[in-house]
Write an enzyme that holds these catalytic residues in place. Structure first.
Site, PDB file in Angstrom:
ATOM      1  N   ARG A  57      59.855  71.956  79.442  1.00 34.36           N
ATOM      2  CA  ARG A  57      59.175  72.836  78.482  1.00 34.36           C
ATOM      3  C   ARG A  57      58.647  72.043  77.293  1.00 34.36           C
ATOM      4  O   ARG A  57      57.536  72.271  76.808  1.00 34.36           O
ATOM      5  CB  ARG A  57      60.140  73.914  77.998  1.00 34.36           C
ATOM      6  CG  ARG A  57      59.549  74.801  76.907  1.00 34.36           C
ATOM      7  CD  ARG A  57      60.483  75.931  76.520  1.00 34.36           C
ATOM      8  NE  ARG A  57      59.924  76.685  75.425  1.00 34.36           N
ATOM      9  CZ  ARG A  57      60.294  76.543  74.145  1.00 34.36           C
ATOM     10  NH1 ARG A  57      61.245  75.695  73.824  1.00 34.36           N
ATOM     11  NH2 ARG A  57      59.712  77.258  73.200  1.00 34.36           N
TER      12      ARG A  57
ATOM     13  N   TYR B 115      66.276  86.470  66.100  1.00 35.36           N
ATOM     14  CA  TYR B 115      65.719  85.347  65.355  1.00 35.36           C
ATOM     15  C   TYR B 115      64.189  85.456  65.300  1.00 35.36           C
ATOM     16  O   TYR B 115      63.572  85.332  64.241  1.00 35.36           O
ATOM     17  CB  TYR B 115      66.147  84.037  66.027  1.00 35.36           C
ATOM     18  CG  TYR B 115      65.513  82.805  65.446  1.00 35.36           C
ATOM     19  CD1 TYR B 115      65.965  82.268  64.247  1.00 35.36           C
ATOM     20  CD2 TYR B 115      64.455  82.184  66.095  1.00 35.36           C
ATOM     21  CE1 TYR B 115      65.369  81.139  63.712  1.00 35.36           C
ATOM     22  CE2 TYR B 115      63.860  81.058  65.564  1.00 35.36           C
ATOM     23  CZ  TYR B 115      64.318  80.534  64.373  1.00 35.36           C
ATOM     24  OH  TYR B 115      63.728  79.423  63.844  1.00 35.36           O
TER      25      TYR B 115
ATOM     26  N   LYS C 137      61.132  86.459  62.259  1.00 34.38           N
ATOM     27  CA  LYS C 137      59.865  85.757  62.017  1.00 34.38           C
ATOM     28  C   LYS C 137      58.718  86.779  61.982  1.00 34.38           C
ATOM     29  O   LYS C 137      57.810  86.696  61.161  1.00 34.38           O
ATOM     30  CB  LYS C 137      59.607  84.710  63.097  1.00 34.38           C
ATOM     31  CG  LYS C 137      60.682  83.620  63.187  1.00 34.38           C
ATOM     32  CD  LYS C 137      60.873  82.857  61.902  1.00 34.38           C
ATOM     33  CE  LYS C 137      61.807  81.672  62.035  1.00 34.38           C
ATOM     34  NZ  LYS C 137      62.161  81.089  60.730  1.00 34.38           N
TER      35      LYS C 137
END
Lengths: 278, 278, 278, 278, 278, 278
Positions: free
Chosen positions: A172, A135, A139
């Site tokens: 996070r 993925y 990008k």
């Protein structure tokens, strides 16, 4: 602006962008792979199209001024699964933009393009690619493609490296959260800035614990307003102990940094996301 | 080393590597898309395979210690033409390496991954990607893939960003030349260095006018011996006037920096190259 | 120069330096903790002294122009064992230098002050401290001490970060070797350069595979002549497989990077070293 | 090349350049402020002109391909004295070059443009200006002017920051020496490199103790051959003690770094230099 | 958190931390060298211990989750005086932490570890050590120790480089002030951030004139609230003239940068500080 | 402060500074080339003087503590026109300051000293000079002069690189605007900061779209309050299409980056400015 195109309009983030984008142009063309998207906003028109199909994409982009490209599979999958929508889809967008005189692509890139950098490295927009998943690799591919279309063909691009645009439910996210309002501001600035060349900017809110450095994209004027810190006390009280040898804890990519290649990273976050979006 | 694989063995650079590589392992498996490669060296065996076909590639890599991956279309073409051999081919190599326990990939990357940087910028191995062609974009893709397979799966990689491994016939080559002997040294070092992690190194000879900086790959011990300067006087005397606004003159990618995307860059250099190689 | 002092004169490296240093000054005072050092060179005089004892050290340095400080325990030990000779000893040298008008200290620092940096990072002389052992920590301490005595009291210092000054017997040494001749050149330059302020320089030969960057210490004029590559073929042929997750393989410090704190690192290298030296 | 112009032809460095430059063009026009320059080389023609007089300079540059601009007062003087030849003179050269289609200026800049940086800082070609004298300030002015004429008018320039092109008679020169042969190579490369844009390069020989970093000008192919180290033993033996608080000892500019503004720096070096040159 | 330890609890800064820390854990063990500390907070228990005595320190740390290490002599003294509490004391803390499974040390480091850098250099957390005193040297030592215990033994550490946590009474403090509230926030963040590895962060308030750069520690989420500017008008009106050649005026360390080594720096600031703290 | 001098007092920016500066010193001497300046503030006295005339300037500066130097032609002109007021004028100010014991010069530099850098490069205060006009070249000259007077003669200087201190009437100004209030704050800080050495700081408000980085001048405490974003919607709605190949659109210098050298840049912005100011 006369005509604006939004891809991934049926996805989670795309859905939020439809209304604000519909107010920025005489005509907003929303597109996604689903047949129908339901009710549309006043200036909006929906056209179903498959990102992996150049002819369908080219038809959508014809006559547009800009395209906001959020369409893609929004999670880790095998390379074979991502090849069509995420890789070839990006090529189709830029190539169609070039052939039809679209001047700018606003692209939903992701932190996962640089997800294997350590969180303790306050990476800027010029950190080298270091993808954490296929993925993220897609990008990287699209960002490099965007760089090339700018250098060779003067198609402008703003690559929005979104950190995590979802509810703040874990430690996070205290650093990585991008609120919907800030997402809208970010996309707005990427559209209204008069000249952008090839630009990269992190999509993250004004969190106290923000782990990335947007200063070199300062001229875009993105100034986020929201801050995940209001959730800190509750989340940190319940946070499980940290394993400091786990890349998923220490790297920018979070769970994607520790997930097996080709296996859903969102699943590990208990994010239910049955739509095709970033 | 027991078993070494060389892809692109029928190509221009691959042809030169067959003999030295055949001496570095008990068995060298050479592969390319052509059916037959003619005579083989003592420890060499040829297997035809299509890079774009995972099963064929996996069969070749089975049991190998390392793979020297030089197979690809060695010129600018349309994205559609490069997708199979250059993009999917790279994925197939790394994925097969992972599944079959191959510990390292030595990859023929290229200056065209960073070809739009200005020649007056003495770029190091950490310069951001800035591809000049779809050909260069495929190199960016493979480098990022290599980075990810190292971070996630501990497959080592050395990406050799070759500048121009061909006769010195123009002013650019005075800086960018990689002699065949230096190519062999470079590949040898990429193989014999005990640990390399994920590394990038420029493939260029010891030219007086070398425009790139290999210092950060110093631990690989690549110390080129040849120098294109012996051709300088003759070439500069005949050199046509320079157009300082032409990216092909000012950028690292040379003619690839000014060629139209999808159109052969080698043609503009009068390099006849009817084989499938870097 | 009238009077020069060498500490650690009975150690492995100190022994090699006695003769060349004895030719650089009217008088060389050699010192170590052993009672007697045997025969001395014409201008050399031996005085036994304990580095951990300020009075003894001060007596040795009185009237000296410079001191070449190689005295210390030359291996990893517990903090308690190193505290006297390696920590307090360094303080005693600089403090005595200050009180007695000695203008410069040439110090045997070590790669182990920065040993936890990755070998694939081509670290320069300004890499942050990252010690791999208490031994390396003592080197960090002395370098910082030297920096302070320069800033506050104008005592000049050259810190020689020696990589491995021993026989080339393993793959790491192909990059890290410092030959004795180059050691002598290095110390000579550290002495004869007219002004040095506070300087750091790596002590390593001109190896093909040199993993550190001395360029910023260029004004010292250290230009090593030897190259460990002549041993490469033999060593690499016999080299055991590498574990890429072992810091001892991937970090500058080599075995010291993986050894337990407080336990001999030289033992893991099969280096027999029963003397007190760097 | 058809026509080349050399300014400062009667000066110390200019005198050395006349013969080699006369062999690089069909016609060499040498110019200086003195009325006559004596014998000329076969393709050389001398024209007296005052740098501070635009009309005279414009007449000399008419029809030239390139100009090698070495004319200026070659020592520290008051600002008023330098204003004409060193400041206005530089403007006149670039403006005349622009108006007459001269494509490149090769300029004798100087280390004194950055002379207040510390010698222990291994400054590269991109170190910020830090002039040590009005003489150095004029070099800064001309470099900035050259940058602007390139950015705005595409006049190429190579600024040669010469360290010390004179006999090796002191410790500083062991690092800063530029031999006449290397000067000739440097100027030759600045002329024959096909495209240079706006470039800066240090003019220094291949000295062991070289204190500046030319790596970022690597594409120019300047590879000096000479080395001042053959003089080191003799010079260091006689060198006076160093005062580490004296900028003249610690800074790149040497004596110019400690001289009073407006007072001759060469005088402090016992260099007799009664000609108008760099 | 079950058990937290605070050293230096009787000191100036330690005293302020007792209450907030007592609210962050089931049990707070406060320790210092004084016999008794008076009243304690509900969950607090006081144990007297000498930092220089390993056994006493080890007993205190047993079973703790984290230790906040503020104990040390809080001013410049001779090396001999600081050796026990500041140097050996730091070693004892980390070694005891390791042996007893304490996972993190929050350490009161100081600007004096980098105090000789110029104030006009906006130093970040990665500025090289440049101590201004033996006091600062001890901070350098502990930071390097902390780095090593993280790299070798995975003991996490946050080193808080406190600038000046005292009343704003002089011009330097307009930039260097750390308010008590911001100190508490800083320590809190150092404790509650889920993973910190080895981190360094400056302890300074949100002053208009802040001279250091904390951006690279951004992920810790320290966002100070106070600003010393409210005192600017009064202080600047009364400020004595500045001597621009005085390191005490120009360097980050302030008075410590000009004080003689071994002599109290606080005395020069008229700070009465009769307790043992940072 | 007893005596403060303001040059360019009749100019656009100078006019705004007269009142606040008159309140910062017992006596403010305002100067400009016009004969009379009308009414003066209580502590203000006006003296007409020509910047290009050393004697006149020296008379004005006699006995001053600091000088705020805003006098110059405030637009692009030919080099010949700027030589007197902008170049020689700057020299006269610093030389007179030196001879008369003035300790600091606060100088109105300009973005045009670095105007050819791309707006997408978030340049800091240490970006190399890259002037866009002769006007910008004069700013480069004065900054280098200031650097030298600090290094050689300890005259302090703050160079304020003002972006655009005028009404917000175009898209560029959304990033580059400096409000008058922020200008006053900037000049105030440049005066009241106790020591500044040689400093550079950008003069720009707290605009969302600010394109330059002032972080390294942080110790000056300049914290602008105004923000041009309130004008964004209106201006962007009316903004003409951008030509991405026009340096005037892509570079920091704005219209000055595309104007012909020697021709008014303000004219292209429709700024009527008939006074002599920055």
């Amino acid at each position: 602006m006369k005509k604006l195109v939004l891809t991934g309009a049926a996805g989670r983030l795309g859905s939020y962008l439809r209304e604000p984008l519909s107010e920025m142009a005489d005509e907003l063309i929303s597109t996604d792979i689903v047949e129908d998207i339901g009710m549309t906003y006043p200036s909006e028109r929906y056209i179903a199209a498959d990102l992996a199909n150049y002819e369908e994409i080219a038809a959508v982009l014809e006559g547009a001024d800009m395209v906001v490209h959020f369409g893609a599979i929004g999670d880790e999958r095998t390379f074979e699964e991502l090849l069509g929508p995420n890789f070839i889809g990006a090529y189709n967008i830029w190539e169609a933009a070039y052939r039809h005189g679209v001047k700018r692509v606003v692209y939903a890139s992701s932190i996962h393009a640089v997800g294997m950098h350590k969180k303790s490295d306050f990476i800027g927009i010029d950190a080298p690619h270091r993808p954490d998943t296929f993925y993220g690799l897609a990008k990287c591919f699209a960002e490099d493609l965007a760089s090339m279309y700018w250098d060779k063909r003067q198609i402008e691009a703003v690559c929005l490296r979104i950190l995590s645009c979802a509810q703040v439910t874990n430690a996070r996210a205290l650093g990585s959260w991008l609120s919907y309002d800030d997402l809208v501001q970010l996309v707005t600035r990427a559209i209204d800035t008069p000249s952008v060349g090839f630009s990269v900017v992190y999509g993250v809110s004004n969190n106290d614990r923000v782990p990335v450095d947007n200063s070199k994209a300062s001229f875009l004027g993105y100034r986020p307003k929201d801050n995940a810190e209001f959730m800190a006390e509750k989340i940190l009280a319940d946070a499980p102990p940290v394993d400091v040898t786990d890349p998923g804890q220490m790297c920018h990519g979070g769970p994607f940094a520790s997930v097996e290649l080709g296996q859903s990273g969102l699943a590990t976050m208990n994010i239910i996301d049955d739509k095709k979006t970033t």
